[in-house]
Design a protein around this motif. Sequence first.
Motif, PDB file in Angstrom:
ATOM      1  N   CYS A  32       0.834  -1.201   0.000  1.00  0.00           N
ATOM      2  CA  CYS A  32       0.000   0.000   0.000  1.00  0.00           C
ATOM      3  C   CYS A  32       0.871   1.254   0.000  1.00  0.00           C
ATOM      4  CB  CYS A  32      -0.964  -0.001   1.176  1.00  0.00           C
ATOM      5  SG  CYS A  32      -0.187   0.179   2.797  1.00  0.00           S
ATOM      6  N   ALA A  33       2.077   1.152   0.563  1.00  0.00           N
ATOM      7  CA  ALA A  33       2.985   2.302   0.576  1.00  0.00           C
ATOM      8  C   ALA A  33       3.419   2.661  -0.836  1.00  0.00           C
ATOM      9  CB  ALA A  33       4.196   2.013   1.446  1.00  0.00           C
ATOM     10  N   GLN A  34       3.712   1.660  -1.647  1.00  0.00           N
ATOM     11  CA  GLN A  34       4.105   1.936  -3.028  1.00  0.00           C
ATOM     12  C   GLN A  34       2.944   2.513  -3.823  1.00  0.00           C
ATOM     13  OE1 GLN A  34       5.574  -1.876  -4.258  1.00  0.00           O
ATOM     14  NE2 GLN A  34       7.678  -1.392  -3.659  1.00  0.00           N
ATOM     15  N   GLU A  59       0.807   0.772   7.036  1.00  0.00           N
ATOM     16  CA  GLU A  59       0.904  -0.583   7.547  1.00  0.00           C
ATOM     17  C   GLU A  59      -0.478  -1.197   7.505  1.00  0.00           C
ATOM     18  OE1 GLU A  59       2.002  -2.511  11.771  1.00  0.00           O
ATOM     19  OE2 GLU A  59       3.337  -0.960  11.019  1.00  0.00           O
ATOM     20  N   VAL A  60      -0.586  -2.306   6.801  1.00  0.00           N
ATOM     21  CA  VAL A  60      -1.847  -3.012   6.681  1.00  0.00           C
ATOM     22  C   VAL A  60      -1.915  -4.036   7.801  1.00  0.00           C
ATOM     23  CG1 VAL A  60      -3.240  -4.507   5.204  1.00  0.00           C
ATOM     24  CG2 VAL A  60      -1.845  -2.710   4.193  1.00  0.00           C
ATOM     25  N   PRO A  61      -3.030  -4.087   8.524  1.00  0.00           N
ATOM     26  CA  PRO A  61      -3.129  -5.068   9.606  1.00  0.00           C
ATOM     27  C   PRO A  61      -3.069  -6.496   9.046  1.00  0.00           C
ATOM     28  CG  PRO A  61      -5.079  -3.669   9.507  1.00  0.00           C
ATOM     29  CD  PRO A  61      -4.190  -3.268   8.404  1.00  0.00           C
TER      30      PRO A  61
END
Length: 65
Positions: A32-34, A59-61
């Motif tokens: 998700c950061a990219q 940060e994905v849980p």
Amino acid sequence: MRILGALLIIWLIIGGFAAWQRGYFGGMPGSCAQAGTVALTIVAGPLNYTGANPQISCEVPQPSK
């Protein structure tokens, strides 16, 4: 109103070009950061050429075990 719309389109095209120059369209984002960094680079538009280097961290849980 048309001028504003045209400026917005031009702004996003410049941002897309900046993301392309940085090699962000080489494949699917791995996190998700990219994906966020690519989106933010496009939205930043011409600011990329003034030294802006937008980056996102997230940060994905993780699923519970």
